[in-house]
Structures are given as C-alpha cells and as structure tokens.
Motif scaffolding. Structure first.
Motif, PDB file in Angstrom:
ATOM      1  N   ALA A 136      -2.696  10.193  -9.508  1.00 13.18           N
ATOM      2  CA  ALA A 136      -3.744   9.703 -10.404  1.00 13.18           C
ATOM      3  C   ALA A 136      -3.777   8.180 -10.473  1.00 13.18           C
ATOM      4  N   ALA A 137      -2.674   7.535 -10.073  1.00 11.03           N
ATOM      5  CA  ALA A 137      -2.609   6.072 -10.108  1.00 11.03           C
ATOM      6  C   ALA A 137      -3.042   5.442  -8.789  1.00 11.03           C
ATOM      7  N   LEU A 138      -3.345   6.278  -7.784  1.00 12.16           N
ATOM      8  CA  LEU A 138      -3.661   5.772  -6.447  1.00 12.16           C
ATOM      9  C   LEU A 138      -5.120   6.026  -6.101  1.00 12.16           C
ATOM     10  N   PRO A 139      -5.691   5.235  -5.197  1.00 10.49           N
ATOM     11  CA  PRO A 139      -7.036   5.539  -4.707  1.00 10.49           C
ATOM     12  C   PRO A 139      -7.055   6.922  -4.058  1.00 10.49           C
ATOM     13  N   PRO A 140      -8.103   7.699  -4.271  1.00  5.54           N
ATOM     14  CA  PRO A 140      -8.143   9.069  -3.731  1.00  5.54           C
ATOM     15  C   PRO A 140      -7.921   9.143  -2.231  1.00  5.54           C
ATOM     16  N   GLU A 141      -8.363   8.142  -1.493  1.00  9.60           N
ATOM     17  CA  GLU A 141      -8.207   8.182  -0.038  1.00  9.60           C
ATOM     18  C   GLU A 141      -6.761   7.979   0.406  1.00  9.60           C
ATOM     19  N   ARG A 142      -5.891   7.656  -0.525  1.00  8.45           N
ATOM     20  CA  ARG A 142      -4.471   7.492  -0.189  1.00  8.45           C
ATOM     21  C   ARG A 142      -3.629   8.687  -0.633  1.00  8.45           C
ATOM     22  N   VAL A 143      -4.264   9.746  -1.017  1.00 11.09           N
ATOM     23  CA  VAL A 143      -3.553  10.946  -1.474  1.00 11.09           C
ATOM     24  C   VAL A 143      -3.968  12.131  -0.614  1.00 11.09           C
ATOM     25  N   PHE A 144      -2.985  12.823  -0.046  1.00 14.98           N
ATOM     26  CA  PHE A 144      -3.233  14.015   0.767  1.00 14.98           C
ATOM     27  C   PHE A 144      -2.558  15.214   0.113  1.00 14.98           C
ATOM     28  N   VAL A 145      -3.312  16.274  -0.070  1.00 17.70           N
ATOM     29  CA  VAL A 145      -2.762  17.508  -0.620  1.00 17.70           C
ATOM     30  C   VAL A 145      -3.035  18.634   0.370  1.00 17.70           C
ATOM     31  N   THR A 146      -2.025  19.444   0.616  1.00 21.06           N
ATOM     32  CA  THR A 146      -2.159  20.529   1.583  1.00 21.06           C
ATOM     33  C   THR A 146      -1.578  21.800   0.984  1.00 21.06           C
ATOM     34  N   PRO A 147      -1.999  22.961   1.430  1.00 17.62           N
ATOM     35  CA  PRO A 147      -1.399  24.194   0.924  1.00 17.62           C
ATOM     36  C   PRO A 147       0.089  24.274   1.275  1.00 17.62           C
ATOM     37  N   GLY A 148       0.873  24.803   0.341  1.00 22.56           N
ATOM     38  CA  GLY A 148       2.286  25.008   0.639  1.00 22.56           C
ATOM     39  C   GLY A 148       3.208  24.371  -0.370  1.00 22.56           C
ATOM     40  N   LEU A 164       4.671  18.500   7.931  1.00 18.31           N
ATOM     41  CA  LEU A 164       4.157  18.127   9.250  1.00 18.31           C
ATOM     42  C   LEU A 164       2.646  17.931   9.207  1.00 18.31           C
ATOM     43  N   ARG A 165       1.924  18.773   8.472  1.00 18.42           N
ATOM     44  CA  ARG A 165       0.476  18.578   8.332  1.00 18.42           C
ATOM     45  C   ARG A 165       0.174  17.240   7.664  1.00 18.42           C
ATOM     46  N   LEU A 166       0.932  16.904   6.643  1.00 14.40           N
ATOM     47  CA  LEU A 166       0.731  15.631   5.941  1.00 14.40           C
ATOM     48  C   LEU A 166       1.021  14.454   6.868  1.00 14.40           C
ATOM     49  N   TRP A 167       2.075  14.574   7.644  1.00 15.08           N
ATOM     50  CA  TRP A 167       2.447  13.526   8.602  1.00 15.08           C
ATOM     51  C   TRP A 167       1.324  13.293   9.604  1.00 15.08           C
ATOM     52  N   ARG A 168       0.745  14.355  10.124  1.00 21.80           N
ATOM     53  CA  ARG A 168      -0.360  14.230  11.081  1.00 21.80           C
ATOM     54  C   ARG A 168      -1.579  13.565  10.441  1.00 21.80           C
ATOM     55  N   PRO A 196       0.836  -1.202   0.000  1.00 22.16           N
ATOM     56  CA  PRO A 196       0.000   0.000   0.000  1.00 22.16           C
ATOM     57  C   PRO A 196       0.872   1.255   0.000  1.00 22.16           C
ATOM     58  N   LEU A 197       0.527   2.194  -0.879  1.00 21.95           N
ATOM     59  CA  LEU A 197       1.303   3.423  -1.030  1.00 21.95           C
ATOM     60  C   LEU A 197       0.407   4.622  -0.763  1.00 21.95           C
ATOM     61  N   TYR A 198       0.842   5.463   0.172  1.00 19.91           N
ATOM     62  CA  TYR A 198       0.169   6.721   0.477  1.00 19.91           C
ATOM     63  C   TYR A 198       1.089   7.867   0.070  1.00 19.91           C
ATOM     64  N   LEU A 199       0.487   8.914  -0.485  1.00 21.05           N
ATOM     65  CA  LEU A 199       1.250  10.049  -1.013  1.00 21.05           C
ATOM     66  C   LEU A 199       0.709  11.345  -0.438  1.00 21.05           C
ATOM     67  N   GLY A 200       1.605  12.236  -0.022  1.00 26.15           N
ATOM     68  CA  GLY A 200       1.204  13.557   0.424  1.00 26.15           C
ATOM     69  C   GLY A 200       2.120  14.609  -0.169  1.00 26.15           C
ATOM     70  N   TYR A 201       1.562  15.765  -0.508  1.00 22.29           N
ATOM     71  CA  TYR A 201       2.401  16.840  -1.067  1.00 22.29           C
ATOM     72  C   TYR A 201       1.689  18.182  -0.946  1.00 22.29           C
ATOM     73  N   GLY A 202       2.468  19.246  -1.014  1.00 20.53           N
ATOM     74  CA  GLY A 202       1.926  20.595  -1.011  1.00 20.53           C
ATOM     75  C   GLY A 202       1.491  20.992  -2.410  1.00 20.53           C
ATOM     76  N   ASP A 203       0.427  21.785  -2.496  1.00 19.99           N
ATOM     77  CA  ASP A 203      -0.127  22.102  -3.819  1.00 19.99           C
ATOM     78  C   ASP A 203       0.778  22.992  -4.658  1.00 19.99           C
ATOM     79  N   THR A 204       1.763  23.650  -4.044  1.00 19.00           N
ATOM     80  CA  THR A 204       2.710  24.452  -4.819  1.00 19.00           C
ATOM     81  C   THR A 204       4.130  23.886  -4.732  1.00 19.00           C
ATOM     82  N   ASP A 205       4.242  22.612  -4.411  1.00 24.99           N
ATOM     83  CA  ASP A 205       5.544  21.961  -4.333  1.00 24.99           C
ATOM     84  C   ASP A 205       6.226  21.977  -5.702  1.00 24.99           C
TER      85      ASP A 205
END
Length: 221
Positions: free
Chosen positions: A185-197, A205-209, A165-174
């Motif tokens: 796009a290759a992962l289930p939506p619930e396994r992708v986290f996007v945050t401002p920054g 840290l927000r993604l980690w939490r 299982p692969l989870y991905l997180g990133y900032g929207d302006t990374d």
C-alpha cells in the motif's frame, strides 16, 4: 561469505549486478535448481547474477548487513559494476531491506519476494492504525530492529525519493501476506506483483520472471 557468480555472457562483465539472497535454510544451489539462473539467461539480460550464501547464522549474529557491505557490495563496486540491485526471498528479502536501511546509497534498487518482515505483532498494530501512512511509528515492547525497519519503510509513503526504488512480489496466500499488503500500500502499484500461491518456490519463480521482464535497471528510475 561464499557467493556464486552467474553471467549471461561469461566472456565479459555486465554493467549491472543483481545480488540474490536466499531464504532461511536455502542456499545458492537452490536458485540454480529452481530455475532462477535459467530465467535470467533465457531473457538474455545484460546483467550478472551473484548468488550469496547468506545463511541464518549471519542474521542471528546480527552480522548480515556488515558482511554484505564489506564482502559483497563494496567489492562489486570496486570491480566496476555501475548498477547493483539487491534481491531476496523471505529471510533474504528481510536482509535486503536491512541493508538498504543502513546503506541506501550503495545500491540502485531492491526486489523482495515474500519478505519476512519481523514479528507479527508490529504489522498487526500497523494495520489497526490504518496502514503505514497513518501509523505513528510507535509500539511498546516491539523488537527494536523490526521497529526501526518498519519506520524506515514508512518513508516510502512520505519521502520515497530519498530511498532506493523498491519492488515487492508475493503470493496471495503467503503466510506473511498481511505484512506484504501493508508494504504494498506504500508503493506505486506498478512496483507490486501478486501471484497465486503461498510461501514456496513456484510463486517465487513467477515473481522473479515478472521482475526480469521489467528490465528496470536499463533506464533511470
């Protein structure tokens, strides 16, 4: 490979170990100073955290995968950890994926935050092809290691059950957001986290939490 173990309950070992790899030029102390260990303890999660000093020298010498296997993951299994998750930021995310590519059965899952995913020419070509699902797996003159990794990542479209299982997180302006969106796009939506920054500690840290809140290792995926 130097590492630093952080436990929520120092008097006993947890069943789950999260191995956390830093970005380029970062070190285990940065995870402590930036609140990653505190976040784990605030959640009172039944997991130990291993902060690994996986510096850039292991990557340039192409030793990162073997050193992780022999000095981190295999010893952790021998110590009795039932579940091992790899997590990493930027270059550490890249290292986590490289390890999973070669030793998928040795880990139970991955969480990569703003991962570096190789030279920009390959993601650009994948985007032109219409994404990972449409890409033919070819690009002349591409870096061979990057090409192999992206071909493996393409398997999350065609045969995700054969991969951890692969989870991905990133900032929207990374600065690596193009690569992140292709992988997302290759992962289930619930396994992708996007945050401002961007490519910096506050979004990470927000993604980690958010990842810790899932407690995804507590039940079979």
């Amino acid at each position: 490979m130097h590492s630093q173990l952080e436990s929520v309950h120092p008097d006993h070992r947890a069943d789950t170990l999260i191995v956390l790899l830093p970005g380029a030029y970062d070190a285990p102390k940065d995870f402590v100073e930036q609140g990653f260990v505190t976040a784990l303890r605030e959640e009172s999660l039944p997991a130990d955290l291993l902060l690994v000093d996986a510096h850039t020298g292991y990557y340039t010498a192409q030793q990162i995968v073997e050193r992780l296997r022999s000095e981190v993951i295999a010893p952790a299994r021998a110590q009795g950890y039932a579940r091992i998750w790899l997590a990493g930021i930027s270059l550490g995310g890249y290292g986590s994926l490289l390890f999973a590519h070669e030793h998928a059965k040795m880990i139970d899952g991955l969480f990569v935050m703003a991962p570096f995913l190789g030279r920009r020419d390959l993601p650009a070509a994948i985007q032109r092809a219409g994404g990972l699902a449409a890409w033919d797996g070819q690009l002349p003159d591409a870096d061979v290691h990057d090409l192999e990794l992206w071909r493996w990542l393409r398997g999350y479209v065609s045969s995700p059950e054969a991969r951890p299982p692969l989870y991905l997180g990133y900032g929207d302006t990374d600065r690596f957001a193009l690569s992140h969106r292709l992988l997302a796009a290759a992962l289930p939506p619930e396994r992708v986290f996007v945050t401002p920054g961007g490519h910096e500690w506050a979004p990470w840290l927000r993604l980690w939490r958010r990842f810790l809140d899932l407690r995804t290792w507590e039940s079979p995926d």
